[in-house]
Design a protein around this motif. Sequence first.
Motif, PDB file in Angstrom:
ATOM      1  N   HIS A  88     -12.884   0.515   9.707  1.00 28.41           N
ATOM      2  CA  HIS A  88     -13.392  -0.693   9.035  1.00 28.41           C
ATOM      3  C   HIS A  88     -12.733  -1.937   9.606  1.00 28.41           C
ATOM      4  O   HIS A  88     -11.665  -1.879  10.204  1.00 28.41           O
ATOM      5  CB  HIS A  88     -13.105  -0.637   7.529  1.00 28.41           C
TER       6      HIS A  88
ATOM      7  N   TRP B 194       4.271   3.995  13.849  1.00 31.07           N
ATOM      8  CA  TRP B 194       5.041   2.874  13.298  1.00 31.07           C
ATOM      9  C   TRP B 194       6.542   3.082  13.357  1.00 31.07           C
ATOM     10  O   TRP B 194       7.028   4.213  13.229  1.00 31.07           O
ATOM     11  CB  TRP B 194       4.657   2.666  11.834  1.00 31.07           C
TER      12      TRP B 194
ATOM     13  N   ILE C 212       0.880  -1.174   0.000  1.00 23.63           N
ATOM     14  CA  ILE C 212       0.000   0.000   0.000  1.00 23.63           C
ATOM     15  C   ILE C 212       0.912   1.216   0.000  1.00 23.63           C
ATOM     16  O   ILE C 212       1.632   1.452   0.973  1.00 23.63           O
ATOM     17  CB  ILE C 212      -0.888   0.049   1.262  1.00 23.63           C
TER      18      ILE C 212
ATOM     19  N   ARG D 189       4.396   7.004   2.153  1.00 26.85           N
ATOM     20  CA  ARG D 189       4.269   5.975   3.196  1.00 26.85           C
ATOM     21  C   ARG D 189       4.035   4.659   2.480  1.00 26.85           C
ATOM     22  O   ARG D 189       3.179   4.584   1.586  1.00 26.85           O
ATOM     23  CB  ARG D 189       3.086   6.302   4.095  1.00 26.85           C
TER      24      ARG D 189
ATOM     25  N   LEU E 213       0.640  -6.197   8.969  1.00 21.79           N
ATOM     26  CA  LEU E 213       1.224  -5.051   8.279  1.00 21.79           C
ATOM     27  C   LEU E 213       2.694  -4.932   8.656  1.00 21.79           C
ATOM     28  O   LEU E 213       3.050  -5.151   9.831  1.00 21.79           O
ATOM     29  CB  LEU E 213       0.535  -3.747   8.694  1.00 21.79           C
TER      30      LEU E 213
ATOM     31  N   ASP F 293     -11.480  -5.462   7.752  1.00 23.01           N
ATOM     32  CA  ASP F 293     -11.183  -5.717   6.345  1.00 23.01           C
ATOM     33  C   ASP F 293     -12.219  -6.630   5.676  1.00 23.01           C
ATOM     34  O   ASP F 293     -12.551  -7.700   6.189  1.00 23.01           O
ATOM     35  CB  ASP F 293      -9.785  -6.345   6.202  1.00 23.01           C
TER      36      ASP F 293
ATOM     37  N   MET G  49       3.429   0.422   3.122  1.00 22.43           N
ATOM     38  CA  MET G  49       3.180  -0.695   4.038  1.00 22.43           C
ATOM     39  C   MET G  49       3.035  -1.971   3.219  1.00 22.43           C
ATOM     40  O   MET G  49       2.453  -1.947   2.136  1.00 22.43           O
ATOM     41  CB  MET G  49       1.861  -0.497   4.797  1.00 22.43           C
TER      42      MET G  49
ATOM     43  N   HIS H  76      -9.965  -1.017  12.316  1.00 18.35           N
ATOM     44  CA  HIS H  76      -8.785  -0.154  12.245  1.00 18.35           C
ATOM     45  C   HIS H  76      -9.021   1.035  11.327  1.00 18.35           C
ATOM     46  O   HIS H  76      -9.977   1.060  10.537  1.00 18.35           O
ATOM     47  CB  HIS H  76      -7.527  -0.936  11.871  1.00 18.35           C
TER      48      HIS H  76
ATOM     49  N   GLN I 154      -7.279   4.644   3.349  1.00 15.89           N
ATOM     50  CA  GLN I 154      -7.742   3.745   4.416  1.00 15.89           C
ATOM     51  C   GLN I 154      -8.089   4.539   5.676  1.00 15.89           C
ATOM     52  O   GLN I 154      -8.080   3.970   6.779  1.00 15.89           O
ATOM     53  CB  GLN I 154      -6.648   2.714   4.767  1.00 15.89           C
TER      54      GLN I 154
ATOM     55  N   ARG J 218       1.228  -5.624   3.274  1.00 12.51           N
ATOM     56  CA  ARG J 218       0.071  -6.195   3.979  1.00 12.51           C
ATOM     57  C   ARG J 218      -0.237  -7.610   3.479  1.00 12.51           C
ATOM     58  O   ARG J 218      -0.248  -7.848   2.279  1.00 12.51           O
ATOM     59  CB  ARG J 218      -1.154  -5.315   3.760  1.00 12.51           C
TER      60      ARG J 218
ATOM     61  N   ALA K  23      -6.436   3.958   9.248  1.00 12.35           N
ATOM     62  CA  ALA K  23      -5.096   4.462   8.940  1.00 12.35           C
ATOM     63  C   ALA K  23      -5.175   5.975   8.751  1.00 12.35           C
ATOM     64  O   ALA K  23      -5.846   6.446   7.827  1.00 12.35           O
ATOM     65  CB  ALA K  23      -4.557   3.787   7.673  1.00 12.35           C
TER      66      ALA K  23
ATOM     67  N   THR L  50      -1.676   4.379  12.751  1.00  8.93           N
ATOM     68  CA  THR L  50      -2.893   3.575  12.553  1.00  8.93           C
ATOM     69  C   THR L  50      -3.563   3.360  13.911  1.00  8.93           C
ATOM     70  O   THR L  50      -2.871   3.182  14.919  1.00  8.93           O
ATOM     71  CB  THR L  50      -2.545   2.215  11.911  1.00  8.93           C
TER      72      THR L  50
END
Length: 274
Positions: free
Chosen positions: A100, A237, A86, A263, A115, A102, A265, A252, A96, A267, A254, A127
């Motif tokens: 939500h 992070w 991501i 940024r 992540l 997932d 990540m 979660h 994100q 996943r 973000a 996050t």
Amino acid sequence: MTTFHVRPLTSVLGAEITGLPRVDTIDDATLAELMAAVHEHKVVFVTDQEKLDDDGHLAFMLRIGAPYVHPLAHVAGKTDPIVEHIIDDADHPPFQDRWHTDVTWDLEPPRIGSLRPIEMPASGGDTLWASMYAAYDSLSPRLQEQLEGLTAHHDLGDGEAFKSKGGEAIFEMAKELLLDTRHPVAPVHPVTGRRYLNVNRQFTRSIVELEPNESEALLGFLVDHAVHPNYCLRHSWTVGELCVWDERATQHFATAGHYPARREMARVAVGDPV
Ligand code: SIN
């Protein structure tokens, strides 16, 4: 078996795990202990994982649960689980930044998420997680009892994020395939035996058994209640850690405050153990 240290980050959810070698090298007994910590703390951050790469990350997750292929990837003809990267930058704004769990619009959503931060902005990019046990437990017994018999309809919503990822055509095809996804509003977690709240603002549309105006009012209350700050953890992070979380027991979000900085990540999500 490797002994490791678990430091709770709040009394509600979250723990830091220190003392583990690279997670793709741990033995089965250590993995079982680590998963016990995931189920107890809902989201854990394993330190000292600088040497973990995409292959190791995927191999580790596939020891935890069944491969999960995102429905949009399925629609695009992909069948192998992958490490998704991501990437937010000036041309790809974060998407994100909504509460939500997932892919609850899938009939069989992923059950364990992970992540790995690859590149972090100089500031921001945190996050948040919220505990869906805490959200359920804090409701009155009378309301808890009423929720137990209810189911909710989930869908992809406006699909803004999915369109930017997969394109408009893939989004429309996925929407057709998953027209009637329903999940219980307050199911029992199969591992912990605890009830949790299973509605989220991004993907839950209505409560099936209620009249539209009743559904709107109750769902509006529940999705706000679910992410009350008392049930949340905010994580900043550090590159070199790996986060693993229980999808059922959490939501979660973000944060997007780093935009337009870059940024990245990595996943991977998986299903229940096979
Ligand atoms: C996600 O919503 O799955 C991604 C969370 C993040 O990038 O921090």
